[in-house]
Design a protein around this motif. Structure first.
Motif, PDB file in Angstrom:
ATOM      1  N   ASN A 400       6.418  -0.724  -2.502  1.00  0.00           N
ATOM      2  CA  ASN A 400       5.001  -0.990  -2.717  1.00  0.00           C
ATOM      3  C   ASN A 400       4.158   0.113  -2.094  1.00  0.00           C
ATOM      4  OD1 ASN A 400       5.391  -3.514  -4.033  1.00  0.00           O
ATOM      5  ND2 ASN A 400       5.766  -4.456  -2.028  1.00  0.00           N
ATOM      6  N   PHE A 401       3.166   0.569  -2.833  1.00  0.00           N
ATOM      7  CA  PHE A 401       2.307   1.634  -2.317  1.00  0.00           C
ATOM      8  C   PHE A 401       0.917   1.437  -2.907  1.00  0.00           C
ATOM      9  CE2 PHE A 401       0.477   5.929  -2.253  1.00  0.00           C
ATOM     10  CZ  PHE A 401       0.752   6.307  -0.940  1.00  0.00           C
ATOM     11  N   ASP A 402      -0.091   1.438  -2.068  1.00  0.00           N
ATOM     12  CA  ASP A 402      -1.460   1.190  -2.504  1.00  0.00           C
ATOM     13  C   ASP A 402      -2.114   2.504  -2.907  1.00  0.00           C
ATOM     14  OD1 ASP A 402      -4.059   0.444  -2.927  1.00  0.00           O
ATOM     15  OD2 ASP A 402      -4.149  -0.939  -1.227  1.00  0.00           O
ATOM     16  N   TRP A 403      -1.957   2.862  -4.158  1.00  0.00           N
ATOM     17  CA  TRP A 403      -2.530   4.108  -4.646  1.00  0.00           C
ATOM     18  C   TRP A 403      -4.055   4.069  -4.587  1.00  0.00           C
ATOM     19  CZ3 TRP A 403      -0.036   8.558  -6.046  1.00  0.00           C
ATOM     20  CH2 TRP A 403       1.361   8.480  -6.127  1.00  0.00           C
ATOM     21  N   ALA A 404      -4.646   2.923  -4.831  1.00  0.00           N
ATOM     22  CA  ALA A 404      -6.107   2.833  -4.845  1.00  0.00           C
ATOM     23  C   ALA A 404      -6.695   3.184  -3.481  1.00  0.00           C
ATOM     24  CB  ALA A 404      -6.529   1.420  -5.254  1.00  0.00           C
ATOM     25  N   ALA A 405      -6.158   2.570  -2.433  1.00  0.00           N
ATOM     26  CA  ALA A 405      -6.680   2.818  -1.091  1.00  0.00           C
ATOM     27  C   ALA A 405      -6.479   4.269  -0.685  1.00  0.00           C
ATOM     28  CB  ALA A 405      -6.000   1.886  -0.087  1.00  0.00           C
ATOM     29  N   ASN A 406      -5.332   4.818  -0.970  1.00  0.00           N
ATOM     30  CA  ASN A 406      -5.038   6.200  -0.581  1.00  0.00           C
ATOM     31  C   ASN A 406      -5.834   7.206  -1.395  1.00  0.00           C
ATOM     32  OD1 ASN A 406      -2.718   6.351   1.525  1.00  0.00           O
ATOM     33  ND2 ASN A 406      -2.122   4.706   0.129  1.00  0.00           N
ATOM     34  N   ALA A 407      -6.028   6.899  -2.683  1.00  0.00           N
ATOM     35  CA  ALA A 407      -6.797   7.815  -3.522  1.00  0.00           C
ATOM     36  C   ALA A 407      -8.228   7.926  -3.030  1.00  0.00           C
ATOM     37  CB  ALA A 407      -6.776   7.340  -4.979  1.00  0.00           C
ATOM     38  N   GLU A 408      -8.824   6.802  -2.667  1.00  0.00           N
ATOM     39  CA  GLU A 408     -10.199   6.833  -2.167  1.00  0.00           C
ATOM     40  C   GLU A 408     -10.283   7.612  -0.856  1.00  0.00           C
ATOM     41  OE1 GLU A 408     -12.843   5.888  -3.638  1.00  0.00           O
ATOM     42  OE2 GLU A 408     -11.904   4.935  -5.364  1.00  0.00           O
ATOM     43  N   ALA A 416      -0.105  12.885  -3.808  1.00  0.00           N
ATOM     44  CA  ALA A 416       1.152  12.925  -4.557  1.00  0.00           C
ATOM     45  C   ALA A 416       2.339  13.251  -3.663  1.00  0.00           C
ATOM     46  CB  ALA A 416       1.047  13.949  -5.683  1.00  0.00           C
ATOM     47  N   LYS A 417       2.190  14.200  -2.765  1.00  0.00           N
ATOM     48  CA  LYS A 417       3.308  14.599  -1.924  1.00  0.00           C
ATOM     49  C   LYS A 417       3.512  13.658  -0.745  1.00  0.00           C
ATOM     50  CE  LYS A 417       3.068  19.507  -3.145  1.00  0.00           C
ATOM     51  NZ  LYS A 417       2.920  20.894  -2.644  1.00  0.00           N
ATOM     52  N   GLN A 418       2.494  12.851  -0.445  1.00  0.00           N
ATOM     53  CA  GLN A 418       2.618  11.945   0.687  1.00  0.00           C
ATOM     54  C   GLN A 418       3.154  10.569   0.288  1.00  0.00           C
ATOM     55  OE1 GLN A 418      -0.845  11.898   3.245  1.00  0.00           O
ATOM     56  NE2 GLN A 418      -1.534  13.869   2.450  1.00  0.00           N
ATOM     57  N   ALA A 419       3.143  10.272  -1.006  1.00  0.00           N
ATOM     58  CA  ALA A 419       3.647   8.975  -1.466  1.00  0.00           C
ATOM     59  C   ALA A 419       5.169   8.986  -1.463  1.00  0.00           C
ATOM     60  CB  ALA A 419       3.136   8.704  -2.874  1.00  0.00           C
ATOM     61  N   PRO A 420       5.808   7.821  -1.327  1.00  0.00           N
ATOM     62  CA  PRO A 420       7.266   7.736  -1.481  1.00  0.00           C
ATOM     63  C   PRO A 420       7.687   8.221  -2.866  1.00  0.00           C
ATOM     64  CG  PRO A 420       6.367   5.714  -0.532  1.00  0.00           C
ATOM     65  CD  PRO A 420       5.197   6.529  -0.980  1.00  0.00           C
ATOM     66  N   ASP A 421       8.966   8.531  -3.008  1.00  0.00           N
ATOM     67  CA  ASP A 421       9.457   9.066  -4.281  1.00  0.00           C
ATOM     68  C   ASP A 421       9.357   8.054  -5.415  1.00  0.00           C
ATOM     69  OD1 ASP A 421      10.027  11.504  -3.172  1.00  0.00           O
ATOM     70  OD2 ASP A 421      12.125  11.008  -2.742  1.00  0.00           O
ATOM     71  N   LYS A 422       9.590   6.792  -5.124  1.00  0.00           N
ATOM     72  CA  LYS A 422       9.518   5.737  -6.135  1.00  0.00           C
ATOM     73  C   LYS A 422       8.579   4.649  -5.633  1.00  0.00           C
ATOM     74  CE  LYS A 422      12.778   6.711  -9.355  1.00  0.00           C
ATOM     75  NZ  LYS A 422      12.598   6.625 -10.820  1.00  0.00           N
ATOM     76  N   THR A 423       7.505   4.392  -6.377  1.00  0.00           N
ATOM     77  CA  THR A 423       6.550   3.384  -5.930  1.00  0.00           C
ATOM     78  C   THR A 423       6.230   2.406  -7.050  1.00  0.00           C
ATOM     79  OG1 THR A 423       4.518   4.553  -6.578  1.00  0.00           O
ATOM     80  CG2 THR A 423       5.488   5.113  -4.437  1.00  0.00           C
ATOM     81  N   VAL A 424       5.688   1.275  -6.652  1.00  0.00           N
ATOM     82  CA  VAL A 424       5.209   0.287  -7.600  1.00  0.00           C
ATOM     83  C   VAL A 424       3.925  -0.319  -7.054  1.00  0.00           C
ATOM     84  CG1 VAL A 424       6.641  -1.550  -6.594  1.00  0.00           C
ATOM     85  CG2 VAL A 424       5.790  -1.781  -8.937  1.00  0.00           C
TER      86      VAL A 424
END
Length: 471
Positions: A400-408, A416-424
């Motif tokens: 699990n990775f909160d793209w919305a919170a991190n993008a803001e 992109a480089k800080q997220a895990p390799d496989k996320t949902v």
């Protein structure tokens, strides 16, 4: 599968008033039958007879699990380029109902469709001989084909909605029937295996008429039915085929060879199969429909069909695909592989509840880095959480990775480089997911939107809304 034996129902909804809009008519159509899908031809045939619809041109009917829309679009593009008056009926639509009815490559005007709806409603009501209950699809099919008949077109191309034998389109006799592919989809209506489904799709064949089958390994039921009724069966690999290299391709038919052809403008691993089916169909009716070689070349160069491995301009690369079954997912995987390298592939994934999500995920799981799962609303919709279970069952190892919170927090492309390799991540809507990815994804990455017509349509709407926002 057997024809429906359901009792027709009379709607309590009021007929739209004179001057009603197309949208008002479409709401009415949704209310006049108890079921959204009600397989069978008797009701449609009754209203067709009342309307006395006569199609004078060459009629192509196209069925198949996948590829039928693209094949229709190629037939349309080629015959329009040849100077014929051409009508094409397809379904479903992405953004506008008028996409379903095209004449000479242009969507029919809403006012013309409203007039056709009024005529069909008059016939359906029966003027004292009894009201016939029609589904939304049955009603709109009759209206659009009535409109085509009034225009006295040279060519009419009809895409089957579901199956073939009991589909509303099958009340119209084709001069040439095409079956593009047979695979597992709509099994509740068509049967549990390819043999059952193949027999349903072969129901569009007619005695003594060409029956083009572009599935490289068709079920025996398709071949048997063609033989039983005396259809003129054209099989891919026996009666027609294609060959090609990176620059051009060639078609070989029973009596015609066409070389130095440009690749169709439609992208995707299976488009030459669809293109060869279109050329086989044209070859089979060449005594009634002369098509010059230049029209074929131009037709392939100019053909458009939104949502079928459609690559949008700009960065990041956005791919739209309405595929929603395992067969389509396998071809999508191959098409993605042919695109070259992207550091990361994100997907916005939404499916309806009656589709085989787990098998679709299995076909694509090693091609997708980041899954953005969306809920589709409606009776048939599937939630993002349900899709997440399908991913787990298919063995997708994503965190699990909160793209919305991190993008803001970090800005567009910054994570992109800080997220895990496989996320949902799960979202309440396609629009929410698309908005998040517009901020979070690097320009060099790829976004795949797939799983349903609804998913693609809502992504296109979200994209347009984002473009309208002030910078």
């Amino acid at each position: 599968m057997n024809s429906s034996s359901s009792t027709p129902v009379t709607s309590t909804a009021a007929r739209p008033v004179n001057g009603a809009s197309l949208d008002q008519w479409l709401v009415y159509l949704e209310s006049i039958h108890a079921k959204s899908i009600d397989m069978g031809l008797e009701r449609v045939q009754t209203v067709k007879d009342r309307l006395n619809i006569q199609l004078g041109g060459v009629v192509f009917t196209v069925a198949g699990t996948n590829g039928k829309g693209s094949t229709c679009a190629m037939l349309e593009s080629i015959t329009v380029q040849a100077g014929y008056q051409v009508g094409m009926y397809t379904s479903p639509h992405l953004l506008r109902f008028t996409e379903r009815a095209r004449i000479n490559g242009q969507e029919v005007a809403e006012a013309d469709l409203v007039r056709a709806f009024e005529v069909v409603e008059d016939a359906r009501q029966g003027q004292g001989v009894g009201t016939v209950s029609l589904t939304y699809f049955e009603f709109s099919t009759l209206a659009i084909v009535w409109l085509f008949a009034k225009r006295q077109l040279d060519v009419v191309i009809l895409e089957v909605g579901l199956g073939g034998r009991l589909d509303a389109v099958n009340v119209f006799d084709p001069d040439c029937a095409i079956c593009t592919s047979v695979d597992l989809d709509h099994m509740a209506f068509l049967g549990p295996d390819r043999e059952s489904i193949g027999r349903e799709k072969a129901g569009i064949f007619r005695s003594g008429k060409p029956a083009i089958v572009s599935d490289p390994a068709p079920p025996q039921s398709v071949i048997n039915h063609a033989a039983a009724i005396g259809a003129d069966l054209w099989l891919f690999g026996r009666d027609f085929n294609y060959s090609g290299d990176k620059q051009q391709w060639a078609y070989g038919g029973r009596n015609i060879r066409r070389g130095a052809l440009a690749y169709p403008a439609l992208r995707g691993a299976n488009q030459l199969l669809n293109a060869s089916a279109a050329l086989a169909a044209l070859e089979s009716v060449r005594d009634r429909l002369h098509v010059p070689a230049q029209s074929i070349r131009q037709g392939f160069l100019l053909v458009e069909w939104p949502g079928r491995f459609q690559v949008l301009p700009g960065q990041p690369t956005v791919v739209l695909d309405v595929g929603h079954n395992p067969h389509a997912a396998a071809h999508l995987r191959e098409s993605l592989d042919n695109m070259g390298f992207f550091p990361y592939t994100h997907c916005i994934f939404g499916m309806l509840g009656d589709k085989d999500a787990e098998s679709v995920v299995n076909a694509l799981k090693d091609r997708i880095d980041h899954w953005h799962l969306v809920t589709l609303e409606g009776d048939r919709g599937r939630t993002a959480e349900e899709l997440k279970v399908s991913l787990q069952n298919a063995g997708v190892d994503a965190v699990n990775f909160d793209w919305a919170a991190n993008a803001e927090a970090l800005g567009k492309g910054g994570i992109a480089k800080q997220a895990p390799d496989k996320t949902v991540q799960t979202y309440d809507s396609v629009a929410q997911a698309y908005t998040v990815l517009s901020k979070a994804v690097s320009a060099n990455d790829r976004i795949l939107v797939f799983g349903s017509f609804l998913t693609v349509a809502q992504a296109l709407q979200a994209r347009e809304q984002l473009r309208k926002r002030p910078a």
